[in-house]
Design an enzyme around this catalytic site. Structure first.
Site, short mmCIF file in Angstrom:
data_model
loop_
_atom_site.label_atom_id
_atom_site.label_comp_id
_atom_site.label_asym_id
_atom_site.label_seq_id
_atom_site.Cartn_x
_atom_site.Cartn_y
_atom_site.Cartn_z
N GLY A 1 74.75 167.99 -28.01
CA GLY A 1 75.44 168.36 -29.25
C GLY A 1 75.07 167.46 -30.42
O GLY A 1 74.87 167.92 -31.55
N CYS A 2 74.96 166.17 -30.15
CA CYS A 2 74.62 165.21 -31.21
C CYS A 2 73.19 165.42 -31.68
O CYS A 2 72.89 165.25 -32.87
CB CYS A 2 74.85 163.79 -30.72
SG CYS A 2 76.58 163.47 -30.33
N THR A 3 72.31 165.81 -30.77
CA THR A 3 70.93 166.09 -31.15
C THR A 3 70.87 167.30 -32.06
O THR A 3 70.24 167.27 -33.12
CB THR A 3 70.05 166.28 -29.89
OG1 THR A 3 70.09 165.08 -29.13
CG2 THR A 3 68.63 166.62 -30.26
N SER B 1 72.36 166.40 -35.50
CA SER B 1 71.48 165.50 -36.27
C SER B 1 70.21 166.23 -36.72
O SER B 1 69.73 166.00 -37.84
CB SER B 1 71.13 164.28 -35.43
OG SER B 1 72.32 163.54 -35.14
#
Length: 158
Positions: free
Chosen positions: A45-47, A50
């Site tokens: 999710g963070c990838t 970002s």
């Protein structure tokens, strides 16, 4: 932990970046800051989140905005994350949770069936004078960077 209030000044803070430099909010005066908190570098999710900010970075820059990611990861993990995905903006390390506390983004969660403390995905839009203009909490990744860009565009027009 007080959290930030929209239309109030954001107290200055400084953090170490993925390149071991010091990043200060006060040094950003004169431009908008999109400060997004993400739970953990190199997770799916963070990838995705970002990468969305990365892909829109030229449009944020055109509106005089600096995108900045922040998590509890150390500089080395953030440097690896940034290099792997070619992020053009700094990633800040908040290992001691000082800035997380300032923005009240640490929450009790359940991860893999077990209780855990972690960052609630959140984004804050700070104007060129250092005033908080918008806050997104409990962010869903899909379409979020676009929504932040649209809000920033409206701020410019307004």
């Amino acid at each position: 932990m007080t959290g930030m209030t929209v239309d109030q000044p954001v107290p200055d803070f400084e953090r170490t970046t993925d390149t071991h430099e010091t990043w200060r909010l006060a040094d950003q005066r004169g431009r908008w800051v999109v400060l997004y908190f993400f739970p953990k570098a190199s997770t799916p999710g963070c990838t995705v989140e970002s990468e969305a900010f990365r892909d829109l970075d030229p449009r944020f820059n055109a509106l005089n905005a600096q995108v900045v990611g922040i998590s509890r990861d150390g500089p080395k993990a953030l440097a690896n994350f940034r290099a792997k995905h070619d992020f053009p903006f700094p990633l800040l390390s908040d290992k001691d949770e000082t800035v997380c506390g300032q923005f009240d983004v640490i929450r009790d969660k359940v991860m893999f069936g077990k209780p855990a403390r972690g960052i609630e995905r959140s984004t804050f839009l700070i104007d060129p004078e250092g005033v908080l203009r918008e806050a997104w909490r409990k962010v869903s990744v899909e379409g979020h960077a676009e929504a932040v860009l649209e809000t920033l565009s409206r701020q410019h027009r307004g």
